[in-house]
Design an enzyme around this catalytic site. Sequence first.
Site, short mmCIF file in Angstrom:
data_model
loop_
_atom_site.label_atom_id
_atom_site.label_comp_id
_atom_site.label_asym_id
_atom_site.label_seq_id
_atom_site.Cartn_x
_atom_site.Cartn_y
_atom_site.Cartn_z
N TYR A 1 34.87 32.36 47.22
CA TYR A 1 35.18 33.95 47.38
C TYR A 1 34.53 34.48 48.64
CZ TYR A 1 35.44 39.03 46.20
OH TYR A 1 35.73 40.19 46.57
N LYS B 1 35.89 36.03 52.08
CA LYS B 1 35.58 37.42 52.48
C LYS B 1 34.89 37.54 53.86
CE LYS B 1 37.57 39.74 49.15
NZ LYS B 1 38.99 40.71 49.34
N1 LIG Z 1 36.47 45.08 41.53
C1 LIG Z 1 35.21 44.53 42.14
O1 LIG Z 1 34.25 44.46 41.64
C2 LIG Z 1 35.33 44.26 43.78
C3 LIG Z 1 34.30 44.10 44.32
C4 LIG Z 1 34.33 43.95 46.07
C5 LIG Z 1 35.56 43.50 46.23
N2 LIG Z 1 36.91 43.65 45.57
C6 LIG Z 1 37.94 43.39 46.39
O2 LIG Z 1 38.78 44.43 45.98
C7 LIG Z 1 40.15 44.01 46.04
C8 LIG Z 1 40.66 44.61 44.46
O3 LIG Z 1 39.76 44.11 43.46
P1 LIG Z 1 40.38 44.76 42.02
O4 LIG Z 1 39.36 44.69 41.18
O5 LIG Z 1 40.83 46.09 42.37
O6 LIG Z 1 41.52 43.57 41.64
P2 LIG Z 1 42.80 43.86 40.72
O7 LIG Z 1 42.85 42.31 40.13
O8 LIG Z 1 42.55 45.02 39.63
O9 LIG Z 1 43.72 44.30 41.60
C9 LIG Z 1 44.39 42.96 42.31
C10 LIG Z 1 45.85 43.62 42.83
O10 LIG Z 1 46.39 42.51 43.75
C11 LIG Z 1 47.80 42.17 43.13
N3 LIG Z 1 47.90 40.88 43.67
C12 LIG Z 1 47.47 39.53 43.10
N4 LIG Z 1 47.89 38.37 44.05
C13 LIG Z 1 48.89 39.36 44.72
C14 LIG Z 1 49.83 38.61 45.79
N5 LIG Z 1 49.89 37.15 45.98
N6 LIG Z 1 50.64 39.25 46.34
C15 LIG Z 1 50.55 40.55 46.23
N7 LIG Z 1 49.56 41.35 45.42
C16 LIG Z 1 49.05 40.35 44.62
C17 LIG Z 1 47.52 42.17 41.74
O11 LIG Z 1 48.86 42.10 41.01
C18 LIG Z 1 46.74 43.34 41.53
O12 LIG Z 1 47.64 44.59 41.36
C19 LIG Z 1 40.00 42.55 45.95
O13 LIG Z 1 40.26 42.16 47.21
C20 LIG Z 1 38.73 42.30 45.64
O14 LIG Z 1 38.25 41.10 46.07
C21 LIG Z 1 36.68 44.14 44.30
#
Ligand SMILES: NC(=O)c1ccc[n+]([C@@H]2O[C@H](COP(=O)([O-])OP(=O)(O)OC[C@H]3O[C@@H](n4cnc5c(N)ncnc54)[C@H](O)[C@@H]3O)[C@@H](O)[C@H]2O)c1
Length: 246
Positions: free
Chosen positions: A151, A155
């Site tokens: 991961y 990133k």
């Molecule tokens: N939540 C955290 O703690 C956190 C921290 C740092 C970074 N992030 C980053 O933020 C982003 C969102 O995280 P989140 O927690 O909201 O995730 P989440 O799992 O709640 O949402 C991810 C979304 O992406 C969609 N998705 C997955 N695969 C897909 C594909 N192949 N094509 C199109 N859509 C697709 C899913 O259906 C979902 O709606 C990610 O990139 C994650 O790495 C999250």
Amino acid sequence: MSERIDRVAVVTGAARGLGQEFALALVAHGYAVAGLDVADQDETARRAGTDRFVPLTADVTDPDAVNAAIGKAAARFGGLHIVVNNAGVYPPIPFEDTTPEDWRRIMRLNLEGPFLVTRAALPHLRAAGWGRIVNIVSAVVFLGPPELVAYTASKAGLVGLTRALASEVGVDGITVNAIAPGLTRTATAAGSTGADGGFARVRALQAIPVTETPADLVSTLLYVCDEGSGFLTGQTINVDGGSARH
Ligand SMILES: NC(=O)c1ccc[n+]([C@@H]2O[C@H](COP(=O)([O-])OP(=O)(O)OC[C@H]3O[C@@H](n4cnc5c(N)ncnc54)[C@H](O)[C@@H]3O)[C@@H](O)[C@H]2O)c1
């Protein structure tokens, strides 16, 4: 910050979590927004409550589906100006248990997805002579935590894409930046950290000892997209309550 009903954004992963919050915030500030997701976006559409939000079904790792969805978004709203590459996965896996399939799946969604979406969208941004590309990375690029090697590498790759692409498209009035959230309370994050243990551990590392929520990231997204932010490019803005201080 100004409201721009004439600006059109694409947000990937808009069905839930951060992407849903970003899509709704842009809609609330007057932008037209196309959500790209493999999942049903009914909840986002209902909460947006306006035809300035359109849900499009696309897997961001499928070049044909991405090209078709970007074409639909631009046709529906008469152009395209902002890309928010948010869809991503972050499964914790010890390094030696990481299979080549795990590695490729994480790289495909987190790094190749933004490449495909951005490549499809760029001609529209260039045609407009104005653009904002915003890549959602993670504070892990500064912290390098265990069990998130694939991961973190994905990133960090997206940070590299951000910097190099900024150099290539600045001449066309397009900025490219990354936003790095800390551990943020979404259903997926809660599921992968195990009860509240993960949130409590991360809170203890933060200068602001409160669990981050998607709403904590909205003002940074709006700032990066703002009309007045045209001189901000190639940057990774860390918004993690002060875990990583750099
Ligand atoms: N939540 C955290 O703690 C956190 C921290 C740092 C970074 N992030 C980053 O933020 C982003 C969102 O995280 P989140 O927690 O909201 O995730 P989440 O799992 O709640 O949402 C991810 C979304 O992406 C969609 N998705 C997955 N695969 C897909 C594909 N192949 N094509 C199109 N859509 C697709 C899913 O259906 C979902 O709606 C990610 O990139 C994650 O790495 C999250």
